[in-house]
Design a protein around this motif. Structure first.
Motif, short mmCIF file in Angstrom:
data_model
loop_
_atom_site.label_atom_id
_atom_site.label_comp_id
_atom_site.label_asym_id
_atom_site.label_seq_id
_atom_site.Cartn_x
_atom_site.Cartn_y
_atom_site.Cartn_z
N MET A 1 44.67 46.67 66.34
CA MET A 1 44.04 45.74 67.24
C MET A 1 43.09 45.02 66.23
SD MET A 1 40.55 46.61 69.53
CE MET A 1 42.22 48.48 70.39
N ASN A 2 43.73 43.59 67.74
CA ASN A 2 43.37 42.03 67.01
C ASN A 2 42.02 42.16 66.83
OD1 ASN A 2 46.05 41.17 66.07
ND2 ASN A 2 46.19 40.39 68.08
N LYS A 3 41.22 41.15 66.01
CA LYS A 3 39.94 41.07 65.70
C LYS A 3 39.49 39.80 66.78
CE LYS A 3 35.54 39.91 62.55
NZ LYS A 3 35.43 40.08 61.59
N ARG A 40 49.08 35.96 64.39
CA ARG A 40 49.12 36.55 65.25
C ARG A 40 50.12 34.74 65.75
NH1 ARG A 40 43.00 37.13 66.73
NH2 ARG A 40 43.87 36.17 69.23
N LEU A 41 49.31 33.51 65.10
CA LEU A 41 49.89 32.57 65.52
C LEU A 41 51.29 31.82 65.21
CD1 LEU A 41 49.66 29.42 66.71
CD2 LEU A 41 48.99 28.43 64.39
N ASP A 46 50.01 33.08 69.01
CA ASP A 46 48.65 33.07 69.55
C ASP A 46 47.74 31.43 69.20
OD1 ASP A 46 46.31 33.52 70.48
OD2 ASP A 46 46.43 36.05 69.80
N LEU A 47 47.35 30.84 71.05
CA LEU A 47 47.07 29.25 70.86
C LEU A 47 45.29 29.54 70.27
CD1 LEU A 47 48.43 27.09 73.52
CD2 LEU A 47 49.58 27.37 70.45
N ASP A 48 44.71 30.78 70.22
CA ASP A 48 43.62 31.90 70.58
C ASP A 48 43.28 31.21 68.99
OD1 ASP A 48 42.47 30.95 73.30
OD2 ASP A 48 43.16 33.19 73.47
N ASP A 94 52.25 28.99 56.48
CA ASP A 94 52.36 30.16 56.51
C ASP A 94 51.82 31.19 55.87
OD1 ASP A 94 53.93 32.44 55.77
OD2 ASP A 94 55.89 31.52 54.65
N PRO A 95 51.66 32.26 56.23
CA PRO A 95 50.10 33.36 55.79
C PRO A 95 50.53 33.95 54.96
CG PRO A 95 50.97 33.71 58.06
CD PRO A 95 51.77 32.16 57.78
N ASP A 96 52.01 33.73 54.16
CA ASP A 96 52.79 34.77 53.28
C ASP A 96 53.05 34.05 51.96
OD1 ASP A 96 52.61 36.96 54.62
OD2 ASP A 96 54.49 36.14 55.01
#
Length: 283
Positions: A1-3, A40-41, A46-48, A94-96
């Protein structure tokens, strides 16, 4: 679940000090939190998550922007441009990659601030080439004393920054000159106003030779254009004339109805005809 990452929607805008204070109170992200938001982005747009990444790094933008305060530009403007660079970096991150966002974003933040400084530091642009831009942001720090460079110092700076000595001398001259008002200062004495460019620069626009040269050039351009139009097939020529040379310019759909083809086909014919004309004019 996303924090759930809690960040304010906006920061205070009435005072730069209040803005900076609020930015430094925003929570910083751990590597794991940053990675989760970036994923998430990237995966869900996900703009939030994007907002959380931007807000958590505003303090770094402020720190970088303060380093450019010596150019006489307003700190809020520098922070704003740096924030634009941060948002571009967040979108491309890029998160990776295995690096933190701050390491990736610093180049985008500085790039936006550099462009802003170069656009606004002087009325006349002082740096256009890559070598000139490098010198603009490094020449001041390279000076070890006041005054102009000696030839040995010019050669040393040129070797250190990988540019020609002539480029160093030219940029030093640009940085030591200042903008001056064309018509002088309204409150200045008459002797000072007499030194303003308006007092000694001639307006050559109405000079007969310049007018004749301009008219001859315009006439030659027209002749070449109409000669190029004559080399087109009748349909292509009519489409270009209807689209660009008529007082009431036709739309793509109007021409499509006239020739019984699609608007896209008219656009293709127009594009091909323009390309052919450009080739003939450049020859």
């Amino acid at each position: 679940m996303n924090k759930d990452f809690t960040f304010p929607v906006t920061l205070p805008t009435g005072s730069i000090n209040a803005y900076i204070s609020a930015a430094y109170q925003l929570p910083m992200l751990s590597a794991e939190e940053e990675h989760e938001l970036a994923v998430r982005l990237r995966d869900n747009n996900d703009l939030d998550a994007a907002r959380a990444l931007v807000m958590s790094h505003l303090r770094f933008v402020i720190k970088v922007a303060r380093g450019y305060s010596g150019y006489g530009l307003a700190l809020p403007d520098l922070i704003q441009e740096g924030s634009v660079g941060l948002m571009k970096a967040v979108r491309r991150f890029d998160p990776d990659m295995g690096v933190r966002l701050v390491s990736f974003a610093v180049h985008w933040i500085k790039a936006e601030i550099h462009e802003f400084v170069l656009r606004n530091w002087r009325i006349v642009k002082v740096a256009t080439t890559k070598a000139q831009r490098k010198l603009f942001f490094n020449l001041r720090s390279s000076k070890k004393r006041l005054g102009w460079f000696s030839q040995d110092e010019v050669n040393e700076v040129a070797e250190e920054l990988g540019v020609k000595p002539e480029t160093v001398i030219e940029m030093e001259s640009r940085l030591n000159n200042h903008d001056s008002a064309f018509d002088g200062i309204a409150t200045a004495e008459e002797e000072q106003q007499a030194l303003a460019p308006v007092a000694y620069l001639a307006d050559m626009r109405m000079e007969p030779a310049s007018q004749l040269e301009r008219m001859d050039s315009e006439e030659n351009d027209k002749e070449q254009l109409f000669a190029a139009l004559e080399n087109l097939d009748a349909r292509s020529r009519n489409i270009l004339e209807a689209r660009w040379l008529s007082d009431k310019k036709a739309t793509l759909h109007e021409l499509a109805d006239e020739y019984g083809v699609s608007a896209e086909r008219i656009r293709q014919i127009e594009k091909a005809a323009m390309k052919k004309i450009q080739g003939q004019l450049a020859a």
